[in-house]
Design an enzyme around this catalytic site. Sequence first.
Site, PDB file in Angstrom:
ATOM      1  N   HIS A  81      35.645  43.638  44.712  1.00 27.56           N
ATOM      2  CA  HIS A  81      35.844  44.884  45.465  1.00 27.56           C
ATOM      3  C   HIS A  81      34.495  45.481  45.871  1.00 27.56           C
ATOM      4  O   HIS A  81      34.347  46.026  46.957  1.00 27.56           O
ATOM      5  CB  HIS A  81      36.643  45.887  44.637  1.00 27.56           C
ATOM      6  CG  HIS A  81      38.033  45.408  44.306  1.00 27.56           C
ATOM      7  ND1 HIS A  81      38.864  44.828  45.238  1.00 27.56           N
ATOM      8  CD2 HIS A  81      38.727  45.399  43.134  1.00 27.56           C
ATOM      9  CE1 HIS A  81      40.013  44.500  44.666  1.00 27.56           C
ATOM     10  NE2 HIS A  81      39.956  44.830  43.391  1.00 27.56           N
ATOM     11  N   SER A 103      47.058  49.878  49.113  1.00 25.17           N
ATOM     12  CA  SER A 103      48.465  50.070  49.487  1.00 25.17           C
ATOM     13  C   SER A 103      49.192  50.844  48.395  1.00 25.17           C
ATOM     14  O   SER A 103      48.748  50.897  47.242  1.00 25.17           O
ATOM     15  CB  SER A 103      49.137  48.718  49.707  1.00 25.17           C
ATOM     16  OG  SER A 103      49.412  48.101  48.457  1.00 25.17           O
ATOM     17  N   TRP A 132      49.241  50.442  43.397  1.00 22.96           N
ATOM     18  CA  TRP A 132      49.258  51.250  42.159  1.00 22.96           C
ATOM     19  C   TRP A 132      49.775  50.427  40.991  1.00 22.96           C
ATOM     20  O   TRP A 132      49.510  50.753  39.844  1.00 22.96           O
ATOM     21  CB  TRP A 132      50.143  52.499  42.301  1.00 22.96           C
ATOM     22  CG  TRP A 132      49.604  53.564  43.197  1.00 22.96           C
ATOM     23  CD1 TRP A 132      50.143  53.973  44.383  1.00 22.96           C
ATOM     24  CD2 TRP A 132      48.444  54.380  42.995  1.00 22.96           C
ATOM     25  NE1 TRP A 132      49.381  54.990  44.938  1.00 22.96           N
ATOM     26  CE2 TRP A 132      48.337  55.253  44.103  1.00 22.96           C
ATOM     27  CE3 TRP A 132      47.463  54.469  41.984  1.00 22.96           C
ATOM     28  CZ2 TRP A 132      47.310  56.189  44.232  1.00 22.96           C
ATOM     29  CZ3 TRP A 132      46.442  55.400  42.113  1.00 22.96           C
ATOM     30  CH2 TRP A 132      46.374  56.243  43.221  1.00 22.96           C
ATOM     31  N   ASP A 136      41.722  41.227  52.577  1.00 29.67           N
ATOM     32  CA  ASP A 136      42.335  40.602  51.404  1.00 29.67           C
ATOM     33  C   ASP A 136      41.432  39.493  50.846  1.00 29.67           C
ATOM     34  O   ASP A 136      40.693  38.852  51.584  1.00 29.67           O
ATOM     35  CB  ASP A 136      43.702  40.024  51.800  1.00 29.67           C
ATOM     36  CG  ASP A 136      44.587  39.768  50.586  1.00 29.67           C
ATOM     37  OD1 ASP A 136      44.265  40.270  49.496  1.00 29.67           O
ATOM     38  OD2 ASP A 136      45.598  39.065  50.736  1.00 29.67           O
ATOM     39  N   GLY A 137      41.532  39.292  49.545  1.00 27.52           N
ATOM     40  CA  GLY A 137      40.832  38.166  48.917  1.00 27.52           C
ATOM     41  C   GLY A 137      39.657  38.562  48.032  1.00 27.52           C
ATOM     42  O   GLY A 137      38.942  37.693  47.539  1.00 27.52           O
ATOM     43  N   ARG A 176      43.963  39.288  59.210  1.00 24.29           N
ATOM     44  CA  ARG A 176      44.107  39.272  57.750  1.00 24.29           C
ATOM     45  C   ARG A 176      43.240  38.143  57.206  1.00 24.29           C
ATOM     46  O   ARG A 176      43.330  37.004  57.669  1.00 24.29           O
ATOM     47  CB  ARG A 176      45.557  39.079  57.309  1.00 24.29           C
ATOM     48  CG  ARG A 176      45.669  39.127  55.769  1.00 24.29           C
ATOM     49  CD  ARG A 176      47.090  39.229  55.266  1.00 24.29           C
ATOM     50  NE  ARG A 176      47.074  39.460  53.816  1.00 24.29           N
ATOM     51  CZ  ARG A 176      48.004  40.091  53.138  1.00 24.29           C
ATOM     52  NH1 ARG A 176      49.043  40.584  53.758  1.00 24.29           N
ATOM     53  NH2 ARG A 176      47.898  40.255  51.823  1.00 24.29           N
ATOM     54  N   ARG A 207      48.817  47.627  40.027  1.00 24.21           N
ATOM     55  CA  ARG A 207      47.776  46.775  39.416  1.00 24.21           C
ATOM     56  C   ARG A 207      47.318  47.390  38.083  1.00 24.21           C
ATOM     57  O   ARG A 207      47.575  48.558  37.821  1.00 24.21           O
ATOM     58  CB  ARG A 207      46.595  46.659  40.380  1.00 24.21           C
ATOM     59  CG  ARG A 207      46.989  45.903  41.635  1.00 24.21           C
ATOM     60  CD  ARG A 207      45.794  45.606  42.502  1.00 24.21           C
ATOM     61  NE  ARG A 207      46.213  44.830  43.658  1.00 24.21           N
ATOM     62  CZ  ARG A 207      45.410  44.105  44.394  1.00 24.21           C
ATOM     63  NH1 ARG A 207      44.119  44.045  44.111  1.00 24.21           N
ATOM     64  NH2 ARG A 207      45.866  43.426  45.419  1.00 24.21           N
ATOM     65  N   GLY A 254      39.651  39.771  44.978  1.00 23.88           N
ATOM     66  CA  GLY A 254      39.847  39.310  43.601  1.00 23.88           C
ATOM     67  C   GLY A 254      39.606  37.818  43.475  1.00 23.88           C
ATOM     68  O   GLY A 254      38.887  37.356  42.581  1.00 23.88           O
ATOM     69  N   ARG A 255      40.204  37.040  44.393  1.00 25.51           N
ATOM     70  CA  ARG A 255      40.046  35.581  44.331  1.00 25.51           C
ATOM     71  C   ARG A 255      38.598  35.167  44.576  1.00 25.51           C
ATOM     72  O   ARG A 255      38.090  34.234  43.972  1.00 25.51           O
ATOM     73  CB  ARG A 255      40.971  34.907  45.362  1.00 25.51           C
ATOM     74  CG  ARG A 255      42.389  34.730  44.859  1.00 25.51           C
ATOM     75  CD  ARG A 255      43.314  34.419  45.983  1.00 25.51           C
ATOM     76  NE  ARG A 255      43.604  35.607  46.789  1.00 25.51           N
ATOM     77  CZ  ARG A 255      44.165  35.567  47.984  1.00 25.51           C
ATOM     78  NH1 ARG A 255      44.480  34.410  48.536  1.00 25.51           N
ATOM     79  NH2 ARG A 255      44.420  36.687  48.622  1.00 25.51           N
ATOM     80  N   GLU A 279      48.457  40.953  68.544  1.00 26.77           N
ATOM     81  CA  GLU A 279      48.043  39.558  68.368  1.00 26.77           C
ATOM     82  C   GLU A 279      47.548  39.438  66.932  1.00 26.77           C
ATOM     83  O   GLU A 279      46.865  40.337  66.433  1.00 26.77           O
ATOM     84  CB  GLU A 279      46.913  39.208  69.338  1.00 26.77           C
ATOM     85  CG  GLU A 279      47.324  39.210  70.790  1.00 26.77           C
ATOM     86  CD  GLU A 279      48.375  38.148  71.105  1.00 26.77           C
ATOM     87  OE1 GLU A 279      48.372  37.094  70.447  1.00 26.77           O
ATOM     88  OE2 GLU A 279      49.199  38.395  72.005  1.00 26.77           O
ATOM     89  N   LEU A 306      33.375  55.351  67.499  1.00 26.39           N
ATOM     90  CA  LEU A 306      34.402  54.543  66.832  1.00 26.39           C
ATOM     91  C   LEU A 306      35.264  55.455  65.967  1.00 26.39           C
ATOM     92  O   LEU A 306      34.747  56.333  65.272  1.00 26.39           O
ATOM     93  CB  LEU A 306      33.726  53.481  65.942  1.00 26.39           C
ATOM     94  CG  LEU A 306      34.673  52.622  65.099  1.00 26.39           C
ATOM     95  CD1 LEU A 306      35.439  51.633  65.967  1.00 26.39           C
ATOM     96  CD2 LEU A 306      33.896  51.849  64.025  1.00 26.39           C
TER      97      LEU A 306
HETATM   98  C1  IPE Z   1      47.429  44.180  50.944  1.00 27.63           C
HETATM   99  O1  IPE Z   1      46.906  43.223  50.116  1.00 27.63           O
HETATM  100  C2  IPE Z   1      46.817  45.513  50.662  1.00 27.63           C
HETATM  101  C3  IPE Z   1      45.383  45.630  50.969  1.00 27.63           C
HETATM  102  C4  IPE Z   1      44.629  44.723  51.502  1.00 27.63           C
HETATM  103  C5  IPE Z   1      44.806  46.902  50.635  1.00 27.63           C
HETATM  104  P1  IPE Z   1      47.649  42.776  48.765  1.00 27.63           P
HETATM  105  O2  IPE Z   1      46.789  41.738  48.158  1.00 27.63           O
HETATM  106  O3  IPE Z   1      47.980  43.957  47.958  1.00 27.63           O
HETATM  107  O4  IPE Z   1      49.006  42.167  49.365  1.00 27.63           O
HETATM  108  P2  IPE Z   1      49.977  41.063  48.754  1.00 27.63           P
HETATM  109  O5  IPE Z   1      50.361  41.526  47.375  1.00 27.63           O
HETATM  110  O6  IPE Z   1      49.214  39.779  48.702  1.00 27.63           O
HETATM  111  O7  IPE Z   1      51.118  40.988  49.721  1.00 27.63           O
HETATM  112  C1  IPE Z   2      42.081  43.102  48.678  1.00 28.65           C
HETATM  113  O1  IPE Z   2      41.739  42.110  47.776  1.00 28.65           O
HETATM  114  C2  IPE Z   2      41.695  44.484  48.197  1.00 28.65           C
HETATM  115  C3  IPE Z   2      42.836  45.292  47.745  1.00 28.65           C
HETATM  116  C4  IPE Z   2      44.103  44.975  47.841  1.00 28.65           C
HETATM  117  C5  IPE Z   2      42.525  46.577  47.163  1.00 28.65           C
HETATM  118  P1  IPE Z   2      42.686  41.745  46.559  1.00 28.65           P
HETATM  119  O2  IPE Z   2      42.311  42.586  45.402  1.00 28.65           O
HETATM  120  O3  IPE Z   2      44.100  41.794  46.972  1.00 28.65           O
HETATM  121  O4  IPE Z   2      42.245  40.238  46.280  1.00 28.65           O
HETATM  122  P2  IPE Z   2      43.182  39.027  45.941  1.00 28.65           P
HETATM  123  O5  IPE Z   2      44.215  38.961  47.028  1.00 28.65           O
HETATM  124  O6  IPE Z   2      43.783  39.309  44.612  1.00 28.65           O
HETATM  125  O7  IPE Z   2      42.281  37.853  45.950  1.00 28.65           O
HETATM  126 MG    MG Z   3      45.384  40.420  47.771  1.00 32.42          MG
END
Ligand code: IPE
Ligand code: IPE
Ligand code: MG
Length: 227
Positions: free
Chosen positions: A28, A56, A60, A11-12, A165, A62, A14-15, A184, A122
Amino acid sequence: MDHFHVAIIMDGNGRWAQGRGLPRVAGHRAGATAVRRVVEAAPNLGIKTLTLYAFSEDNWSRPAREVTALMKLLGRYLVDETGRCIKNGVRLEAIGRRDRLPAPLVTLLEQAERKTARCRRLHLRLALDYSSRRTILDTALRLGNSVTEETFSEALGPDVDLLIRTSGEQRLSDFLLWECAYAEMVFTPRMWPTFTGEDLAQAVDEFHRRDRRFGRVACEDDARRTA
Ligand code: IPE
Ligand code: IPE
Ligand code: MG
């Protein structure tokens, strides 16, 4: 623990990109490089199964532009990495729904799965169009009345030992809900594009320092003393 299973909510992206004045898609793209790093580092840390949350079911919703770019990137990852997977003994498998993914991506997935089927170093599972609730429901319906905890667990896949995470969020977002019953959890503020093999090693170290009790008491002596 005979089969170390690590799962990562990547996660993260986009930010990370927005913080640099870049479009989310650039995040990405950088995230794909981070995937390469952890896949390379994982076997040397004793990890046998690595499950990565890549897309996830809820993703969809987005903007279409971002979804299309993600699907393209996933395809490119498979084109670029399948050869390397074979060379490094990585068996690739997708979990989640396939019927809504673009047809060319499904073809690439099937090819990658076929070509890496005999790799044993793996087991890399990519969660695509994935929802844990849906998977649990579908599996229960498929197994029907004869279902037991064992057959159900077997059908879902191995329990998660360590869940990581990134990005500072501390939630499961519909990922491996059953399999994480005794996982854990390690939450790191790092954004996924900056996550390295060293970060994975640190999370694994942290895991080995934890005391997993599975409902029991910490140590036999204490148990005897208080009995
Ligand atoms: C979870 O992240 C899905 C993936 C990392 C692929 P999201 O960014 O979609 O989850 P929320 O919306 O913050 O819960
Ligand atoms: C995780 O990063 C990748 C996917 C969910 C596809 P995000 O796209 O959720 O990035 P943030 O959480 O918006 O920063
Ligand atoms: Mg995210």
